[in-house]
Write a protein that holds these residues in place. Sequence first.
Motif, PDB file in Angstrom:
ATOM      1  N   LYS A 183      28.589  16.794 -15.555  1.00 27.43           N
ATOM      2  CA  LYS A 183      28.135  15.423 -15.763  1.00 27.43           C
ATOM      3  C   LYS A 183      27.818  15.208 -17.243  1.00 27.43           C
ATOM      4  N   SER A 184      27.721  13.964 -17.616  1.00 26.50           N
ATOM      5  CA  SER A 184      27.383  13.639 -18.997  1.00 26.50           C
ATOM      6  C   SER A 184      26.405  12.480 -19.015  1.00 26.50           C
ATOM      7  N   GLN A 185      25.724  12.331 -20.141  1.00 29.50           N
ATOM      8  CA  GLN A 185      24.846  11.193 -20.348  1.00 29.50           C
ATOM      9  C   GLN A 185      25.108  10.677 -21.755  1.00 29.50           C
ATOM     10  N   THR A 186      25.701   9.505 -21.854  1.00 33.12           N
ATOM     11  CA  THR A 186      26.088   8.956 -23.147  1.00 33.12           C
ATOM     12  C   THR A 186      25.404   7.624 -23.377  1.00 33.12           C
ATOM     13  N   TYR A 187      24.653   7.538 -24.461  1.00 29.45           N
ATOM     14  CA  TYR A 187      24.040   6.275 -24.864  1.00 29.45           C
ATOM     15  C   TYR A 187      25.095   5.477 -25.620  1.00 29.45           C
ATOM     16  N   THR A 188      25.670   4.486 -24.946  1.00 31.15           N
ATOM     17  CA  THR A 188      26.765   3.743 -25.557  1.00 31.15           C
ATOM     18  C   THR A 188      26.273   2.677 -26.528  1.00 31.15           C
ATOM     19  N   ARG A 189      25.079   2.133 -26.283  1.00 35.05           N
ATOM     20  CA  ARG A 189      24.559   1.122 -27.187  1.00 35.05           C
ATOM     21  C   ARG A 189      23.054   0.952 -26.989  1.00 35.05           C
ATOM     22  N   VAL A 190      22.338   0.840 -28.082  1.00 40.25           N
ATOM     23  CA  VAL A 190      20.921   0.467 -28.047  1.00 40.25           C
ATOM     24  C   VAL A 190      20.842  -1.039 -28.276  1.00 40.25           C
ATOM     25  N   HIS A 191      20.414  -1.769 -27.266  1.00 34.81           N
ATOM     26  CA  HIS A 191      20.395  -3.225 -27.352  1.00 34.81           C
ATOM     27  C   HIS A 191      19.117  -3.750 -28.003  1.00 34.81           C
ATOM     28  N   ARG A 192      17.992  -3.076 -27.767  1.00 31.85           N
ATOM     29  CA  ARG A 192      16.718  -3.515 -28.329  1.00 31.85           C
ATOM     30  C   ARG A 192      15.898  -2.304 -28.739  1.00 31.85           C
ATOM     31  N   LEU A 193      15.190  -2.454 -29.843  1.00 30.85           N
ATOM     32  CA  LEU A 193      14.257  -1.409 -30.286  1.00 30.85           C
ATOM     33  C   LEU A 193      13.032  -2.106 -30.848  1.00 30.85           C
ATOM     34  N   VAL A 194      11.876  -1.834 -30.242  1.00 30.45           N
ATOM     35  CA  VAL A 194      10.621  -2.436 -30.688  1.00 30.45           C
ATOM     36  C   VAL A 194       9.571  -1.342 -30.791  1.00 30.45           C
ATOM     37  N   GLY A 195       8.551  -1.598 -31.586  1.00 30.99           N
ATOM     38  CA  GLY A 195       7.505  -0.601 -31.723  1.00 30.99           C
ATOM     39  C   GLY A 195       6.221  -1.185 -32.258  1.00 30.99           C
ATOM     40  N   GLN A 196       5.148  -0.477 -32.002  1.00 30.10           N
ATOM     41  CA  GLN A 196       3.853  -0.807 -32.580  1.00 30.10           C
ATOM     42  C   GLN A 196       3.089   0.494 -32.759  1.00 30.10           C
TER      43      GLN A 196
ATOM     44  N   GLY B 270       0.784  -1.231   0.000  1.00 28.97           N
ATOM     45  CA  GLY B 270       0.000   0.000   0.000  1.00 28.97           C
ATOM     46  C   GLY B 270       0.810   1.273   0.000  1.00 28.97           C
ATOM     47  N   THR B 271       2.144   1.165   0.168  1.00 23.47           N
ATOM     48  CA  THR B 271       2.955   2.385   0.301  1.00 23.47           C
ATOM     49  C   THR B 271       4.196   2.419  -0.588  1.00 23.47           C
ATOM     50  N   ALA B 272       4.738   1.269  -0.951  1.00 28.90           N
ATOM     51  CA  ALA B 272       5.972   1.242  -1.741  1.00 28.90           C
ATOM     52  C   ALA B 272       5.619   1.198  -3.228  1.00 28.90           C
ATOM     53  N   HIS B 273       5.967   2.262  -3.936  1.00 32.42           N
ATOM     54  CA  HIS B 273       5.595   2.402  -5.339  1.00 32.42           C
ATOM     55  C   HIS B 273       6.794   2.125  -6.245  1.00 32.42           C
ATOM     56  N   TRP B 274       6.555   1.359  -7.305  1.00 31.11           N
ATOM     57  CA  TRP B 274       7.598   1.006  -8.261  1.00 31.11           C
ATOM     58  C   TRP B 274       7.042   1.113  -9.679  1.00 31.11           C
ATOM     59  N   VAL B 275       7.938   1.431 -10.606  1.00 28.85           N
ATOM     60  CA  VAL B 275       7.599   1.434 -12.029  1.00 28.85           C
ATOM     61  C   VAL B 275       8.527   0.441 -12.716  1.00 28.85           C
ATOM     62  N   THR B 276       7.965  -0.410 -13.560  1.00 28.68           N
ATOM     63  CA  THR B 276       8.748  -1.443 -14.227  1.00 28.68           C
ATOM     64  C   THR B 276       8.525  -1.388 -15.733  1.00 28.68           C
ATOM     65  N   ALA B 277       9.604  -1.584 -16.480  1.00 25.23           N
ATOM     66  CA  ALA B 277       9.535  -1.766 -17.924  1.00 25.23           C
ATOM     67  C   ALA B 277      10.009  -3.183 -18.214  1.00 25.23           C
ATOM     68  N   ASP B 278       9.208  -3.954 -18.933  1.00 23.16           N
ATOM     69  CA  ASP B 278       9.495  -5.365 -19.171  1.00 23.16           C
ATOM     70  C   ASP B 278       9.404  -5.690 -20.654  1.00 23.16           C
ATOM     71  N   LEU B 279      10.424  -6.354 -21.171  1.00 28.14           N
ATOM     72  CA  LEU B 279      10.434  -6.823 -22.552  1.00 28.14           C
ATOM     73  C   LEU B 279      10.535  -8.348 -22.545  1.00 28.14           C
ATOM     74  N   PHE B 280       9.652  -8.999 -23.303  1.00 32.82           N
ATOM     75  CA  PHE B 280       9.604 -10.448 -23.361  1.00 32.82           C
ATOM     76  C   PHE B 280       9.844 -10.922 -24.792  1.00 32.82           C
ATOM     77  N   ASP B 281      10.668 -11.937 -24.946  1.00 35.31           N
ATOM     78  CA  ASP B 281      10.803 -12.644 -26.216  1.00 35.31           C
ATOM     79  C   ASP B 281       9.970 -13.920 -26.119  1.00 35.31           C
ATOM     80  N   THR B 282       9.386 -14.337 -27.228  1.00 37.20           N
ATOM     81  CA  THR B 282       8.520 -15.503 -27.219  1.00 37.20           C
ATOM     82  C   THR B 282       8.933 -16.491 -28.311  1.00 37.20           C
ATOM     83  N   ASP B 283       8.510 -17.726 -28.161  1.00 36.92           N
ATOM     84  CA  ASP B 283       8.825 -18.756 -29.150  1.00 36.92           C
ATOM     85  C   ASP B 283       7.710 -18.867 -30.194  1.00 36.92           C
ATOM     86  N   GLU B 284       7.811 -19.885 -31.055  1.00 34.71           N
ATOM     87  CA  GLU B 284       6.839 -20.041 -32.134  1.00 34.71           C
ATOM     88  C   GLU B 284       5.443 -20.370 -31.622  1.00 34.71           C
TER      89      GLU B 284
END
Length: 259
Positions: free
Chosen positions: A194-207, A85-99
Amino acid sequence: MTVRLDNARGLYLHGIRDGRAREALDRYTGDRYTQHSTGVADGKEGFLAFFEPFLLRNPQRDIEVVRAIEDGRYVFLHVAQTLGGTAHWVTADLFDTDENARIIEHWDTIAVGGLTTPSGHTQTGGATEVSDLGRTEENKQKVSDFIATVFRGGQTERVAEFVSQDRYVQHTPGVADGVDGFAAFIAGLAAEGKSQTYTRVHRLVGQGNFVVTLSEVDRAGTPMAVFDIFRLQDGLIVEHWEVAEPVPSPAEANNSGKF
């Protein structure tokens, strides 16, 4: 809802929210389950070793899948969680699936929730409807070019080529709305040395109008795993969410790592 989306949601809601982890694994996962979630080992037994004690520690679980997209074999979920009731979290989840549409691999990042932006937006609020399905590939390319040009290339003066100047809603805590809010955030990092450098994009998906990336980011010297969620309209980015987590050490990861 497609079978792939249903399976991903089912593992989350049936397995974790409703506390039926073993039953959900048998129903929704495939012959293997490769895991990239911090602290969770591979396979069904690795999942159970982590989540069975988790369920006992957190008997009160409110979990909402706020956004869901599907891109071929991949499913992405944007989730809001409240524990006890008090601890709040945000999650981003990516799933790969089989045939057979069963889950075989999983990546995620988890961040503290309950925060707002300087413009008053929450971390999971905003648009959720998937539309413009005919522009999926165009929008994926736009986001890819944006990250390559602005985030990786540092050409912040070109941001207006990718981000709407009329309306850009920001859900990242600490960043205000609009192109000016984005520029102020970058300038603030620079002023602090400070800096913020995107060293690699590992996954890109869209709909349709939603595009999601999983990137490896150097944020002021700290390696981060970052999911960026973009909503596009008329070829420009109009809304953005972020879920970021420090990259764990191999011992902390308890698996092959975040990527």
